[in-house]
Design a protein around this motif. Structure first.
Motif, PDB file in Angstrom:
ATOM      1  N   SER A 261       0.813  -1.224   0.000  1.00 30.40           N
ATOM      2  CA  SER A 261       0.000   0.000   0.000  1.00 30.40           C
ATOM      3  C   SER A 261       0.840   1.265   0.000  1.00 30.40           C
ATOM      4  O   SER A 261       0.349   2.352  -0.326  1.00 30.40           O
ATOM      5  CB  SER A 261      -0.939   0.008   1.208  1.00 30.40           C
ATOM      6  OG  SER A 261      -0.196   0.033   2.418  1.00 30.40           O
ATOM      7  N   SER A 262       2.113   1.153   0.359  1.00 34.06           N
ATOM      8  CA  SER A 262       2.998   2.332   0.356  1.00 34.06           C
ATOM      9  C   SER A 262       3.636   2.552  -1.008  1.00 34.06           C
ATOM     10  O   SER A 262       4.353   3.535  -1.201  1.00 34.06           O
ATOM     11  CB  SER A 262       4.082   2.179   1.416  1.00 34.06           C
ATOM     12  OG  SER A 262       4.933   1.077   1.107  1.00 34.06           O
ATOM     13  N   GLU A 263       3.389   1.659  -1.967  1.00 39.56           N
ATOM     14  CA  GLU A 263       3.980   1.771  -3.297  1.00 39.56           C
ATOM     15  C   GLU A 263       3.023   2.482  -4.252  1.00 39.56           C
ATOM     16  O   GLU A 263       1.804   2.342  -4.142  1.00 39.56           O
ATOM     17  CB  GLU A 263       4.285   0.378  -3.864  1.00 39.56           C
ATOM     18  CG  GLU A 263       5.269  -0.420  -3.029  1.00 39.56           C
ATOM     19  CD  GLU A 263       5.413  -1.839  -3.550  1.00 39.56           C
ATOM     20  OE1 GLU A 263       6.269  -2.574  -3.016  1.00 39.56           O
ATOM     21  OE2 GLU A 263       4.671  -2.230  -4.478  1.00 39.56           O
ATOM     22  N   GLU A 264       3.604   3.236  -5.187  1.00 33.64           N
ATOM     23  CA  GLU A 264       2.799   3.825  -6.256  1.00 33.64           C
ATOM     24  C   GLU A 264       2.994   2.975  -7.503  1.00 33.64           C
ATOM     25  O   GLU A 264       4.064   2.960  -8.097  1.00 33.64           O
ATOM     26  CB  GLU A 264       3.206   5.269  -6.552  1.00 33.64           C
ATOM     27  CG  GLU A 264       2.343   5.894  -7.653  1.00 33.64           C
ATOM     28  CD  GLU A 264       2.741   7.311  -8.018  1.00 33.64           C
ATOM     29  OE1 GLU A 264       2.127   8.242  -7.485  1.00 33.64           O
ATOM     30  OE2 GLU A 264       3.682   7.454  -8.821  1.00 33.64           O
ATOM     31  N   TRP A 265       1.944   2.301  -7.904  1.00 41.05           N
ATOM     32  CA  TRP A 265       1.996   1.472  -9.095  1.00 41.05           C
ATOM     33  C   TRP A 265       1.709   2.290 -10.343  1.00 41.05           C
ATOM     34  O   TRP A 265       2.188   1.991 -11.421  1.00 41.05           O
ATOM     35  CB  TRP A 265       0.998   0.312  -8.970  1.00 41.05           C
ATOM     36  CG  TRP A 265       1.417  -0.745  -7.995  1.00 41.05           C
ATOM     37  CD1 TRP A 265       1.750  -0.552  -6.683  1.00 41.05           C
ATOM     38  CD2 TRP A 265       1.571  -2.145  -8.253  1.00 41.05           C
ATOM     39  NE1 TRP A 265       2.097  -1.743  -6.094  1.00 41.05           N
ATOM     40  CE2 TRP A 265       1.986  -2.743  -7.040  1.00 41.05           C
ATOM     41  CE3 TRP A 265       1.378  -2.945  -9.362  1.00 41.05           C
ATOM     42  CZ2 TRP A 265       2.226  -4.111  -6.927  1.00 41.05           C
ATOM     43  CZ3 TRP A 265       1.605  -4.314  -9.254  1.00 41.05           C
ATOM     44  CH2 TRP A 265       2.030  -4.887  -8.056  1.00 41.05           C
ATOM     45  N   HIS A 266       0.892   3.321 -10.178  1.00 44.33           N
ATOM     46  CA  HIS A 266       0.560   4.205 -11.303  1.00 44.33           C
ATOM     47  C   HIS A 266       0.055   5.525 -10.723  1.00 44.33           C
ATOM     48  O   HIS A 266      -0.648   5.534  -9.703  1.00 44.33           O
ATOM     49  CB  HIS A 266      -0.525   3.574 -12.188  1.00 44.33           C
ATOM     50  CG  HIS A 266      -0.710   4.278 -13.497  1.00 44.33           C
ATOM     51  ND1 HIS A 266      -1.471   5.423 -13.622  1.00 44.33           N
ATOM     52  CD2 HIS A 266      -0.230   4.000 -14.742  1.00 44.33           C
ATOM     53  CE1 HIS A 266      -1.446   5.820 -14.885  1.00 44.33           C
ATOM     54  NE2 HIS A 266      -0.705   4.978 -15.585  1.00 44.33           N
ATOM     55  N   PRO A 267       0.400   6.674 -11.349  1.00 42.86           N
ATOM     56  CA  PRO A 267      -0.054   7.973 -10.812  1.00 42.86           C
ATOM     57  C   PRO A 267      -1.573   8.101 -10.708  1.00 42.86           C
ATOM     58  O   PRO A 267      -2.075   8.839  -9.851  1.00 42.86           O
ATOM     59  CB  PRO A 267       0.507   8.975 -11.832  1.00 42.86           C
ATOM     60  CG  PRO A 267       1.674   8.281 -12.455  1.00 42.86           C
ATOM     61  CD  PRO A 267       1.297   6.831 -12.513  1.00 42.86           C
ATOM     62  N   ALA A 268      -2.312   7.374 -11.557  1.00 46.03           N
ATOM     63  CA  ALA A 268      -3.774   7.491 -11.556  1.00 46.03           C
ATOM     64  C   ALA A 268      -4.456   6.375 -10.766  1.00 46.03           C
ATOM     65  O   ALA A 268      -5.672   6.202 -10.855  1.00 46.03           O
ATOM     66  CB  ALA A 268      -4.296   7.498 -12.989  1.00 46.03           C
ATOM     67  N   GLN A 269      -3.689   5.613 -10.004  1.00 46.79           N
ATOM     68  CA  GLN A 269      -4.269   4.475  -9.294  1.00 46.79           C
ATOM     69  C   GLN A 269      -5.307   4.897  -8.254  1.00 46.79           C
ATOM     70  O   GLN A 269      -5.290   6.015  -7.735  1.00 46.79           O
ATOM     71  CB  GLN A 269      -3.168   3.668  -8.601  1.00 46.79           C
ATOM     72  CG  GLN A 269      -2.537   4.381  -7.396  1.00 46.79           C
ATOM     73  CD  GLN A 269      -1.401   3.587  -6.803  1.00 46.79           C
ATOM     74  OE1 GLN A 269      -0.591   2.991  -7.514  1.00 46.79           O
ATOM     75  NE2 GLN A 269      -1.327   3.526  -5.478  1.00 46.79           N
ATOM     76  N   ARG A 270      -6.238   3.963  -7.974  1.00 45.26           N
ATOM     77  CA  ARG A 270      -7.244   4.147  -6.924  1.00 45.26           C
ATOM     78  C   ARG A 270      -7.136   2.954  -5.982  1.00 45.26           C
ATOM     79  O   ARG A 270      -6.948   1.820  -6.432  1.00 45.26           O
ATOM     80  CB  ARG A 270      -8.642   4.234  -7.524  1.00 45.26           C
ATOM     81  CG  ARG A 270      -8.820   5.369  -8.520  1.00 45.26           C
ATOM     82  CD  ARG A 270     -10.290   5.577  -8.863  1.00 45.26           C
ATOM     83  NE  ARG A 270     -10.849   4.454  -9.611  1.00 45.26           N
ATOM     84  CZ  ARG A 270     -10.998   4.438 -10.926  1.00 45.26           C
ATOM     85  NH1 ARG A 270     -10.594   5.480 -11.648  1.00 45.26           N
ATOM     86  NH2 ARG A 270     -11.533   3.396 -11.534  1.00 45.26           N
ATOM     87  N   SER A 271      -7.260   3.203  -4.697  1.00 51.72           N
ATOM     88  CA  SER A 271      -7.093   2.097  -3.752  1.00 51.72           C
ATOM     89  C   SER A 271      -7.947   2.317  -2.516  1.00 51.72           C
ATOM     90  O   SER A 271      -8.375   3.443  -2.227  1.00 51.72           O
ATOM     91  CB  SER A 271      -5.628   1.942  -3.345  1.00 51.72           C
ATOM     92  OG  SER A 271      -5.193   3.109  -2.646  1.00 51.72           O
ATOM     93  N   GLU A 272      -8.194   1.217  -1.791  1.00 55.68           N
ATOM     94  CA  GLU A 272      -8.939   1.308  -0.534  1.00 55.68           C
ATOM     95  C   GLU A 272      -8.643   0.082   0.327  1.00 55.68           C
ATOM     96  O   GLU A 272      -8.312  -1.000  -0.183  1.00 55.68           O
ATOM     97  CB  GLU A 272     -10.441   1.390  -0.800  1.00 55.68           C
ATOM     98  CG  GLU A 272     -11.039   0.167  -1.476  1.00 55.68           C
ATOM     99  CD  GLU A 272     -12.548   0.251  -1.601  1.00 55.68           C
ATOM    100  OE1 GLU A 272     -13.153   1.028  -0.852  1.00 55.68           O
ATOM    101  OE2 GLU A 272     -13.113  -0.470  -2.446  1.00 55.68           O
ATOM    102  N   TRP A 273      -8.743   0.285   1.620  1.00 55.18           N
ATOM    103  CA  TRP A 273      -8.587  -0.814   2.565  1.00 55.18           C
ATOM    104  C   TRP A 273      -9.921  -1.524   2.723  1.00 55.18           C
ATOM    105  O   TRP A 273     -10.972  -0.883   2.828  1.00 55.18           O
ATOM    106  CB  TRP A 273      -8.113  -0.306   3.915  1.00 55.18           C
ATOM    107  CG  TRP A 273      -6.673   0.122   3.915  1.00 55.18           C
ATOM    108  CD1 TRP A 273      -6.187   1.379   3.736  1.00 55.18           C
ATOM    109  CD2 TRP A 273      -5.553  -0.728   4.089  1.00 55.18           C
ATOM    110  NE1 TRP A 273      -4.824   1.375   3.778  1.00 55.18           N
ATOM    111  CE2 TRP A 273      -4.395   0.090   4.002  1.00 55.18           C
ATOM    112  CE3 TRP A 273      -5.393  -2.099   4.312  1.00 55.18           C
ATOM    113  CZ2 TRP A 273      -3.116  -0.424   4.135  1.00 55.18           C
ATOM    114  CZ3 TRP A 273      -4.108  -2.609   4.443  1.00 55.18           C
ATOM    115  CH2 TRP A 273      -2.988  -1.779   4.355  1.00 55.18           C
ATOM    116  N   LEU A 274      -9.888  -2.846   2.763  1.00 54.91           N
ATOM    117  CA  LEU A 274     -11.078  -3.647   2.964  1.00 54.91           C
ATOM    118  C   LEU A 274     -11.224  -3.977   4.456  1.00 54.91           C
ATOM    119  O   LEU A 274     -10.239  -3.976   5.204  1.00 54.91           O
ATOM    120  CB  LEU A 274     -10.996  -4.932   2.138  1.00 54.91           C
ATOM    121  CG  LEU A 274     -10.856  -4.713   0.620  1.00 54.91           C
ATOM    122  CD1 LEU A 274     -10.777  -6.063  -0.105  1.00 54.91           C
ATOM    123  CD2 LEU A 274     -12.017  -3.891   0.082  1.00 54.91           C
ATOM    124  N   PRO A 275     -12.448  -4.255   4.901  1.00 51.40           N
ATOM    125  CA  PRO A 275     -12.670  -4.512   6.337  1.00 51.40           C
ATOM    126  C   PRO A 275     -11.822  -5.634   6.917  1.00 51.40           C
ATOM    127  O   PRO A 275     -11.483  -5.600   8.114  1.00 51.40           O
ATOM    128  CB  PRO A 275     -14.167  -4.871   6.384  1.00 51.40           C
ATOM    129  CG  PRO A 275     -14.756  -4.201   5.193  1.00 51.40           C
ATOM    130  CD  PRO A 275     -13.700  -4.268   4.137  1.00 51.40           C
TER     131      PRO A 275
END
Length: 326
Positions: A261-275
């Motif tokens: 989660s600390s890595e940038e895979w792409h400048p336009a990436q979207r991410s979220e933590w799951l429960p």
């Protein structure tokens, strides 16, 4: 004040007052006699400042040839922290250098930067030895090709290339004329983004696949807006460019989510933590090749959700890898 500021202060004092005593300079600069002597010696011997001691006036002034004229220290000066930062940057650039191509042009600047540190020269040399860049799977570029391509980019001139496209049996060779736009360094390899006049489109060429490169001095390169360049070549994942992007959705396990989660895979990436502690990542890609390679590094800890074609390709790669070790 640091050493660079003292140099400027000494220069300003002598220029404005004509003659300044040693005691007066010491008081204004707030330094020891030994430090002021070193500064004056450095200015005279290393910076060619025409500072002379006038016994009759008991002070320091510019030499006879400079009286009534304006003498200045070199225009570009840096503090010691800035010099250390520049030397660090130089060492990092050396790690990207191909066959010493950049070094031979930058060495005079490095010598001047190191010299400006004066007594800290040994410290500067020691510092550069303690910065190391480790490169793996590095593809070497012939220095003459790098210099030719770099010159064409800067001078905005067309290039004539003989280029080997990778493929079965060693690939195929073609000749083409291109308008260079920019050089790209990605994962230890150099690429050229250019407008290809044969295919009438933007293409990305690996410099190590160039068998010959000639600058066409009499032909100006076609220049494209940066936004068009980025829109065409920077949308996908990794070095693969061109075409309409798709969106991938992958989920990383709780065991590695904190790190990934600390890595940038792409400048336009979207991410979220799951429960449940897993991390979901969505990112664009054009060609799945490089994305699959990076996902396989986390085999067993990542699930490819969509698109279905990417998921199938990932499963196929995993199956092939498992069969290879049976």
């Amino acid at each position: 004040m640091d050493r660079t500021e003292r140099f400027y202060k000494i220069e300003m004092l002598i220029r404005s007052r004509g003659c300044v005593s040693f005691a007066e300079m010491r008081e204004l600069l707030e330094v020891s006699p030994a430090t002021l002597k070193r500064d004056l010696q450095y200015l005279r011997e290393r910076m060619d400042a025409p500072i002379e001691y006038d016994a009759a006036e008991n002070g320091y002034r510019f030499g006879q040839q400079w009286r009534g004229q304006r003498h200045e220290l070199p225009g570009v000066w840096f503090s010691e922290k800035e010099l250390h930062a520049l030397l660090t940057m130089h060492q990092m650039m050396a790690g990207l250098d191909e066959n010493g191509l950049l070094s031979r042009h930058l060495q005079p600047m490095l010598d001047k930067l190191t010299g400006m540190l004066g007594g800290d020269e040994v410290e500067a040399q020691e510092m550069t030895r303690r910065i190391k860049l480790i490169s793996t799977a590095r593809r070497r570029v012939p220095s003459e090709h790098f210099e030719t391509v770099g010159s064409a980019v800067v001078k905005r001139r067309r290039l004539k290339l003989r280029y080997r496209k990778r493929g079965p049996g060693g690939g195929s060779v073609s000749e083409r004329e291109v308008s260079p736009q920019r050089l790209v360094h990605y994962r230890n390899t150099w690429y050229l983004d250019a407008w290809c006049h044969a295919s009438e489109g933007l293409r990305r060429f690996a410099l190590d696949a160039m068998e010959d490169a000639v600058v066409l001095e009499d032909q100006a390169a076609r220049s494209l807006p940066l936004k068009e360049l980025e829109g065409e070549l920077d949308q996908g994942y990794g070095i693969f460019a061109g075409g309409d992007p798709q969106w991938a959705t992958v989920i990383f396990s709780e065991q590695i989510a904190a790190w990934v989660s600390s890595e940038e895979w792409h400048p336009a990436q979207r991410s979220e933590w799951l429960p449940d502690g897993r991390w979901r990542l969505q990112l664009p890609f054009v060609d799945a090749t490089e994305l699959l390679m990076d996902l396989l590094r986390h085999a067993g800890q990542v699930e490819v959700v969509e698109p279905p074609a990417l998921r199938e390709a990932y499963v196929k790669r995993l199956t092939s890898a498992a069969q290879a070790v049976v």
